[in-house]
Enzyme design. Structure first.
Site, PDB file in Angstrom:
ATOM      1  CB  SER A 159      -0.826  -0.240   1.355  1.00 23.93           C
ATOM      2  OG  SER A 159      -0.514  -0.411   2.163  1.00 23.93           O
TER       3      SER A 159
ATOM      4  CG  HIS B  35      -3.255  -0.697  -3.036  1.00 25.66           C
ATOM      5  ND1 HIS B  35      -3.628   0.527  -2.997  1.00 25.66           N
ATOM      6  CD2 HIS B  35      -3.451  -1.098  -1.899  1.00 25.66           C
ATOM      7  CE1 HIS B  35      -3.870   0.926  -1.674  1.00 25.66           C
ATOM      8  NE2 HIS B  35      -3.477  -0.379  -0.917  1.00 25.66           N
TER       9      HIS B  35
ATOM     10  CD  GLU C  48      -5.044   3.310  -5.616  1.00 33.11           C
ATOM     11  OE1 GLU C  48      -5.217   4.184  -5.679  1.00 33.11           O
ATOM     12  OE2 GLU C  48      -4.318   2.540  -4.747  1.00 33.11           O
TER      13      GLU C  48
ATOM     14  CG  ASN D  52      -3.884   4.263   0.969  1.00 33.98           C
ATOM     15  OD1 ASN D  52      -5.196   4.301   1.130  1.00 33.98           O
ATOM     16  ND2 ASN D  52      -3.493   3.209   1.113  1.00 33.98           N
TER      17      ASN D  52
HETATM   18  P1  NAI Z   1      -0.787  -9.558   7.484  1.00 35.87           P
HETATM   19  O1  NAI Z   1       0.323  -8.917   8.706  1.00 35.87           O
HETATM   20  O2  NAI Z   1      -2.189  -9.638   8.206  1.00 35.87           O
HETATM   21  O3  NAI Z   1      -0.343 -10.655   6.766  1.00 35.87           O
HETATM   22  C1  NAI Z   1       1.143 -10.855   6.351  1.00 35.87           C
HETATM   23  C2  NAI Z   1       1.221 -12.308   6.356  1.00 35.87           C
HETATM   24  O4  NAI Z   1       2.281 -12.524   5.583  1.00 35.87           O
HETATM   25  C3  NAI Z   1       1.487 -12.992   7.455  1.00 35.87           C
HETATM   26  O5  NAI Z   1       0.577 -13.901   7.580  1.00 35.87           O
HETATM   27  C4  NAI Z   1       2.909 -13.567   7.337  1.00 35.87           C
HETATM   28  O6  NAI Z   1       2.939 -14.836   8.267  1.00 35.87           O
HETATM   29  C5  NAI Z   1       3.111 -13.769   5.951  1.00 35.87           C
HETATM   30  N1  NAI Z   1       4.620 -13.749   5.526  1.00 35.87           N
HETATM   31  C6  NAI Z   1       5.412 -12.966   5.820  1.00 35.87           C
HETATM   32  N2  NAI Z   1       6.528 -13.177   5.222  1.00 35.87           N
HETATM   33  C7  NAI Z   1       6.430 -14.237   4.479  1.00 35.87           C
HETATM   34  C8  NAI Z   1       7.120 -14.767   3.495  1.00 35.87           C
HETATM   35  N3  NAI Z   1       8.430 -14.538   3.322  1.00 35.87           N
HETATM   36  N4  NAI Z   1       6.403 -15.855   2.596  1.00 35.87           N
HETATM   37  C9  NAI Z   1       4.855 -15.999   2.923  1.00 35.87           C
HETATM   38  N5  NAI Z   1       4.328 -15.310   4.018  1.00 35.87           N
HETATM   39  C10 NAI Z   1       4.931 -14.312   4.737  1.00 35.87           C
HETATM   40  O7  NAI Z   1      -0.799  -8.029   6.503  1.00 35.87           O
HETATM   41  P2  NAI Z   1      -1.876  -7.699   5.721  1.00 35.87           P
HETATM   42  O8  NAI Z   1      -2.628  -6.630   6.586  1.00 35.87           O
HETATM   43  O9  NAI Z   1      -2.340  -8.657   4.883  1.00 35.87           O
HETATM   44  O10 NAI Z   1      -1.004  -6.953   4.683  1.00 35.87           O
HETATM   45  C11 NAI Z   1      -0.413  -7.256   3.681  1.00 35.87           C
HETATM   46  C12 NAI Z   1       0.053  -6.293   2.555  1.00 35.87           C
HETATM   47  O11 NAI Z   1      -1.165  -5.625   2.190  1.00 35.87           O
HETATM   48  C13 NAI Z   1       1.022  -5.352   3.173  1.00 35.87           C
HETATM   49  O12 NAI Z   1       1.897  -4.874   1.984  1.00 35.87           O
HETATM   50  C14 NAI Z   1       0.075  -4.130   3.301  1.00 35.87           C
HETATM   51  O13 NAI Z   1       0.632  -2.999   3.225  1.00 35.87           O
HETATM   52  C15 NAI Z   1      -0.888  -4.491   2.241  1.00 35.87           C
HETATM   53  N6  NAI Z   1      -2.336  -3.850   2.438  1.00 35.87           N
HETATM   54  C16 NAI Z   1      -3.079  -3.955   3.515  1.00 35.87           C
HETATM   55  C17 NAI Z   1      -4.054  -3.339   3.811  1.00 35.87           C
HETATM   56  C18 NAI Z   1      -5.020  -3.632   5.026  1.00 35.87           C
HETATM   57  O14 NAI Z   1      -5.843  -2.888   5.352  1.00 35.87           O
HETATM   58  N7  NAI Z   1      -4.457  -4.531   6.058  1.00 35.87           N
HETATM   59  C19 NAI Z   1      -5.014  -2.920   2.514  1.00 35.87           C
HETATM   60  C20 NAI Z   1      -4.342  -2.625   1.421  1.00 35.87           C
HETATM   61  C21 NAI Z   1      -2.839  -3.378   1.293  1.00 35.87           C
END
Ligand code: NAI
Ligand code: 3HC
Length: 707
Positions: free
Chosen positions: A414, A435, A447, A485
């Site tokens: 993001s 996104h 996006e 954003n």
């Molecule tokens: P989260 O913390 O809920 O999930 C991240 C996941 O990635 C975890 O399950 C973790 O174990 C896993 N992970 C970490 N390293 C890894 C690897 N090397 N291989 C496989 N899995 C791995 O994070 P979330 O909120 O889902 O965010 C993920 C991405 O999405 C980020 O880049 C964030 O900026 C983006 N994003 C998040 C939004 C939100 O509202 N939470 C909205 C839009 C984008």
């Protein structure tokens, strides 16, 4: 006849074919041509009945919406369809409407003027006019209740949701479903009914119900509309229209409908919603990515990271029937991710959105994995691991090693720079940002972020894929926060400043909810997690200019461990069911901090709250537009409506600014600059458009001409 309406004969049955691609809209000339065909049929003794059918992919998608724009901008009234429909209904020879694809709006009104309707089982019928801020304007509110009953007609006209042919058949709106060749089935149906007296929908009364039960239906519909379509005028007008059908003779009911239709059509809401209708289609057009750009296959995908976003994204693909590998690093995290997906699906079944069988099939499509072993088989990967450049680069380097050449490598980041992520691979042309918005399986916006080297094929594929996934894909450039954003920053900054200057927390949220937003800016922060922005701000603090005012409250809440809903405290207090209530301690804290910072306290009106927050969006939007990170102002509008709960009936922030008048918006921005300093420096584009008396919509048109 014309090229758009053809009259032919199959022995004793006439065939009127409407052929106005792509969707057979009833553009000027078409009603007259149908009318002339009906006259010809009635004067031809050899003809016993007629079939009206659409050429191409659909029956008739409705009146020509572009004509409405011409009409409202010129102030001229469009010829109504009502006389044509009466002519069809008065035809001495029965007219059978043969429906495939869609019979929407004026298309359904046309169909209901026929004496019979037959349809392909895959067809849909509906009165979706409310989605354009109008109501059926050619007798739809009068004929529909006569065919489907009052309750269903109210629902269809006020909510605008189409129904499948099978349901229409059960309701009595369709007389026969035709498997196989529709025209052949319609012709044989026409011969069956040719000798029978032709029933006129407008003369039917048996489904119009009794006054007492109708009253309850209308009251319930009005209550639902007030809640689910808050602030919208058209649904209430549609209910009034159907009510008129139950109280008045057909002709008088049509007059009531015509008056309501015109009022709606000339309203700001309708103009805004029509702008959104065409905008959602406009965003699919990318000037330097031609329509015939080859599309890459996306038949099998992988998602890396099974957290909040990864799990939701996996569901999005599965829901579209695309098999997904879902990867995480540890068994426990992966189990947790799959558990959340199962829980989400279970609640969809409970709410009646999906059947258990559908969900079982979708779950079969999601394969949890702990390694990249099977990644060589996928056409596309969406990375959704923690937000951190080093981790993202490591993951992309691994994807570069494991994925086949030609596979699309997408990141859900993001905030991070997609060019930098792409540089970790040997194939920057295959890298793109996708996104998704949280919850990914619910929010419509996608996006699509192009980096410097992203290939046109990859862009075209992702744009097309978004439609298949049920999303609205909007292509944006690679700047910090992308488009949505980046604009959300100033918007939420102003919401916090307002509280720091003395506004009540609830008053800030209420003003924006009353404006039409799905949620207020402070409650939204609590929902998303105040820590998200806090972490980002900490990362970019070195870029902040000294001496420029920054909001302090959220950073301090986070330092206190108050992250919003997830910790039970943020701007509001949350109980175990995440129900919010005011938190007097928060107000006291902000007042104390404001006093320490020497910020004067004052009464702040709802009008100022809306102006400060919405014009902050507009000003940043104008910068983004000028810098080329959004292709058009309408792209920004579509992003805000589909990703940020901005009210569609205001047309999006840029359309809203046009409607207010850019001179007025510019003056207000200058006023805020005088009061609050350089954060409010007007965007050069806003200044230029205001000074030359132009609008963002005109700016968009100039871009098209220049391209
Ligand atoms: P989260 O913390 O809920 O999930 C991240 C996941 O990635 C975890 O399950 C973790 O174990 C896993 N992970 C970490 N390293 C890894 C690897 N090397 N291989 C496989 N899995 C791995 O994070 P979330 O909120 O889902 O965010 C993920 C991405 O999405 C980020 O880049 C964030 O900026 C983006 N994003 C998040 C939004 C939100 O509202 N939470 C909205 C839009 C984008
Ligand atoms: N008038 C003018 N143009 C229309 C149109 C209409 N009623 N319906 C669709 N179009 C155009 C679209 O803008 C698009 O143009 P583009 O290719 O230049 O972008 C093209 O037709 C194809 O449309 P879609 O991309 O939406 O094609 P899909 O196959 O995805 O969807 C559809 C087809 C389901 C028919 C969808 O277009 C749709 O829902 N159309 C609008 C239906 C509607 O709202 N009808 C009511 C009109 S108001 C009315 O009838 C008032 C009456 O009561 C008097």
């Amino acid at each position: 006849m014309t090229n758009f309406v053809r009259l032919s004969k199959d022995n004793d049955v006439a065939i009127i074919t409407i052929d106005n691609p792509p969707v057979n809209a009833l553009s000027p000339g078409i009603p007259d041509a149908i009318s002339a065909a009906i006259d010809e049929i009635n004067s031809d003794a050899a003809i016993k009945a007629a079939v009206i059918i659409g050429a191409g992919r659909t029956f008739v998608a409705g009146a020509d919406i572009k004509e409405f724009i011409k009409m409202t901008s010129s102030g001229k009234r469009l010829a109504t369809l009502l006389p044509l429909l009466l002519r069809i209904e008065n035809s001495a020879k029965p007219v059978v409407m043969a429906i495939h694809g869609q019979a929407f709006g004026g298309g359904l009104e046309l169909a209901m003027a026929g004496h019979y309707r037959v349809a392909s089982p895959t067809a849909q019928v509906g009165q979706p006019e409310v989605k354009l801020g109008i109501i059926p304007g050619a007798g739809g509110t009068q004929r529909l209740p006569r065919l489907v009953g009052v309750a269903k007609a109210v629902e269809m006209c006020a909510e605008g949701k189409p129904i499948p042919a099978r349901e229409a058949f059960d309701l009595g709106l369709i007389d026969r479903l035709i498997e196989g060749d529709l025209l052949a089935g319609a012709l044989s149906f026409a011969r069956e009914v040719a000798a029978k007296p032709a029933p006129k929908t407008r003369e039917r009364k048996e489904k119009l119900g009794a006054a007492a039960e109708n009253e309850a239906i209308f009251a319930a519909a009005r209550a639902t509309a007030a809640k689910k379509q808050r602030g919208l005028k058209a649904p209430l007008a549609a209910i009034d229209g159907v009510e008129a059908a139950t109280r008045l003779p057909f002709d008088e009911g049509c007059q009531v409908e015509a008056k309501l239709f015109t009022e709606c059509l000339f309203s700001d809401q309708s103009k805004a919603l029509i702008h959104v209708f065409f905008g959602e289609r406009e965003v699919a057009k990318i000037p330097d990515v031609p329509k015939d750009t080859p599309i890459l296959p996306v038949n099998r995908v992988a998602v890396v990271g099974s957290g909040t976003m990864g799990g939701g994204i996996a569901m999005v693909f599965a829901n579209a029937g695309i098999p997904v590998l879902l990867k995480d690093v540890e068994e426990a995290t992966l189990d947790q991710g799959m558990g959340k997906i199962r829980k989400n699906y279970a609640s969809s079944v409970q709410r009646g959105r999906f059947t258990q069988a559908f969900v079982d099939e979708r779950l079969q499509l999601i394969e949890p994995v702990l390694s990249y072993d099977k990644f060589s088989s996928v056409d596309m990967v969406v990375e959704a691991v923690f937000e951190g450049m080093a981790l993202k680069k490591a993951v992309f380097a691994e994807l570069d090693r494991t994925c086949r050449k030609g596979a699309i490598l997408a990141s859900n980041t993001s905030t991070l720079n997609i060019d930098e992520i792409a540089a970790a691979t040997s194939r920057a042309e295959a890298v793109i940002g996708t996104h998704f918005f949280s919850p990914a399986n619910v929010m419509r916006l996608l996006e699509i972020v192009r980096e410097q080297k992203t290939s046109k094929e990859v862009i075209a594929t992702c744009m097309q894929l978004s439609k298949k996934l049920g999303k609205v894909g909007v292509l944006v450039g690679n700047c910090r926060g992308f488009v949505g954003n980046r604009m959300f920053g100033p918007y939420r900054r102003e919401a916090q400043f307002l509280v720091e200057e003395g506004a009540d927390i609830e008053a800030v949220d209420r003003a924006l909810v009353d404006f039409g937003n799905a949620m207020g800016p402070l409650a939204t922060g609590d929902l998303a997690g105040l820590d998200v922005g806090w972490r980002i701000r900490k990362e970019y603090r070195h870029l902040e200019k000294a001496g420029v005012r920054q909001p302090f409250a959220e950073d301090r809440f986070c330092e206190m461990g108050r992250y919003g809903q997830k910790t039970g405290r943020g701007w509001y207090h949350y109980d175990e069911n995440r129900r919010a209530s005011a938190d007097p301690e928060v107000t006291a804290l902000v007042r104390k901090w404001s006093a320490e910072a020497g910020i004067g306290q004052r009464q702040i009106s709802a009008e100022e709250i809306v102006d400060r927050c919405v014009y902050a969006l507009v000003n940043e939007g104008a910068r983004i537009l000028e810098e080329g990170y959004a292709l058009r102002a309408v792209d920004i509008d579509i992003i805000y409506i589909n990703g940020y709960g901005f009210p569609a009936h205001r047309g999006g922030p840029m359309w809203y600014a046009d409607a207010v008048g850019l001179q007025k918006v510019y003056q207000r921005v200058c006023e805020f600059q005088r009061q609050h300093g350089e954060l409010w420096a007007p965007a050069p584009l806003l200044k230029r458009l205001a000074e030359t008396g132009k609008t963002f919509a005109e700016f968009d048109k100039e871009q098209v001409v220049a391209a």
